[in-house]
Write an enzyme that holds these catalytic residues in place. Structure first.
Site, short mmCIF file in Angstrom:
data_model
loop_
_atom_site.label_atom_id
_atom_site.label_comp_id
_atom_site.label_asym_id
_atom_site.label_seq_id
_atom_site.Cartn_x
_atom_site.Cartn_y
_atom_site.Cartn_z
N TRP A 57 -14.56 16.07 25.56
CA TRP A 57 -15.10 15.70 24.25
C TRP A 57 -16.63 15.69 24.22
CZ3 TRP A 57 -11.58 11.07 22.29
CH2 TRP A 57 -10.36 11.60 21.83
N HIS A 89 -20.41 20.18 35.55
CA HIS A 89 -20.35 20.96 34.31
C HIS A 89 -21.70 21.66 34.11
CE1 HIS A 89 -20.18 21.95 30.06
NE2 HIS A 89 -18.86 21.85 30.16
N GLU A 131 -15.82 28.29 34.33
CA GLU A 131 -16.39 28.24 32.99
C GLU A 131 -17.62 29.15 32.91
OE1 GLU A 131 -15.12 24.56 30.69
OE2 GLU A 131 -16.97 24.05 31.69
N SER A 142 -14.87 28.34 25.19
CA SER A 142 -14.36 28.74 23.87
C SER A 142 -12.87 29.05 23.88
CB SER A 142 -15.15 29.93 23.33
OG SER A 142 -16.52 29.56 23.14
N GLY A 150 -13.54 22.36 25.23
CA GLY A 150 -14.55 21.54 24.56
C GLY A 150 -14.24 21.40 23.08
N GLY A 151 -14.88 22.23 22.27
CA GLY A 151 -14.78 22.13 20.81
C GLY A 151 -13.36 21.97 20.28
P1 PGA Z 1 -16.01 24.93 24.69
O1 PGA Z 1 -16.49 24.02 25.91
O2 PGA Z 1 -14.51 24.99 24.75
O3 PGA Z 1 -16.54 24.23 23.46
O4 PGA Z 1 -16.62 26.28 24.90
C1 PGA Z 1 -15.87 24.09 27.17
C2 PGA Z 1 -16.56 23.20 28.15
O5 PGA Z 1 -17.78 23.05 28.06
O6 PGA Z 1 -15.91 22.61 29.02
#
Ligand code: PGA
Length: 258
Positions: free
Chosen positions: A14, A100, A172, A218, A239-240
């Site tokens: 989050w 991260h 990532e 993403s 994330g989003g």
């Molecule tokens: P995102 O972020 O899904 O918004 O690209 C992923 C993350 O930073 O773990």
């Protein structure tokens, strides 16, 4: 390599979003959309520190695991503003994101601090979600595999053979985080396979078979089915889309192999 040996993990990140009062409504919207999700995957939500108690309270009855997004490499002491692994474990947190790219890029975390944090997590009972990934420049320069291998080896440096089984690795690509751009399933699979090869070289075939490797960047309800179908991708760090119950639910459902 057989996926059956590994946990499937869908983990939300989050970041610095949401308030404690939003957790219950979020959960009440999510749960009806993911009946019996625990039959096919472990669902984790990594929340900001002040939200941990409420997340633990609300998620407990739904078997959603709670994670932190960072922690200190130190055990205790004069580290103003930091939170230790013991403090996280004390309130029942099970997971912690380590390394991260936002921590690395915005707060100067290095491979060395990441390594110390991984040790701190594994010395306790936390499951570290260790993040690795390349920038666009590095991808275009063709150094992705080497870079990711170096990040992973550094993160696990000095970790004893009996310890890494609790770890989770998240690939990532930095250029895909929060940008709406996603690695193609083939590209993501190729790097995740490389990650598994590194684990095998460090800890042997059993560790390579059981340690989950997630993709993040993403991931959304549209691209999740193809990404999660890849042989070496055992889940996602999201994330989003993890802030929207309907999107997060669709990703959790996309992880269902049946
Ligand atoms: P995102 O972020 O899904 O918004 O690209 C992923 C993350 O930073 O773990």
């Amino acid at each position: 390599m057989n996926k059956r040996y590994r946990r499937t993990i869908i983990a939300g990140n989050w970041k610095m979003n949401m308030l404690a009062s939003g957790i219950k409504p979020f959960t009440e919207e999510l749960i009806p959309l993911v009946p019996d999700f625990h039959k096919w995957c472990e669902t984790v939500v990594c929340v900001p520190f002040p939200l941990l108690p409420e997340a633990l309270r609300v998620f407990k009855s739904y078997r959603i695991r709670v994670g932190a997004q960072n922690m200190s490499q130190f055990e205790s002491g004069a580290y103003t503003g930091e939170v230790s692994s013991a403090q996280l474990m004390d309130i029942g947190v099970g997971y912690v994101i380590i390394g991260h790219s936002e921590r690395r890029e915005l707060y100067g975390e290095t491979d060395m601090t990441v390594n110390k944090k991984v040790h701190a997590a594994l010395n306790g009972s936390l499951c570290p979600i260790i993040c690795v990934g390349e920038t666009l420049v590095q991808r275009e320069a063709g150094v992705t595999n080497n870079l990711v291998a170096t990040q992973l080896k550094s993160a696990l440096y000095g970790v004893q053979v009996d310890k890494p089984h609790r770890a989770v690795i998240a690939y990532e690509p930095i250029w895909a985080i929060g940008t709406g751009k996603t690695a193609t399933p083939d590209d993501a699979q190729q790097v995740c396979r490389e990650i598994r090869a590194v684990i095998r070289s460090l800890y042997g075939a059993h560790a390579a078979r059981v340690i989950p490797v997630l993709y993040g960047g993403s991931m959304n309800e549209k691209n999740a089915p193809d990404l999660l179908a890849q042989q070496d991708i055992d889940g996602g760090l999201i994330g989003g889309a993890s802030l929207k119950p309907a999107s997060f639910a669709a990703i959790i459902n996309a992880a269902n192999p049946f």
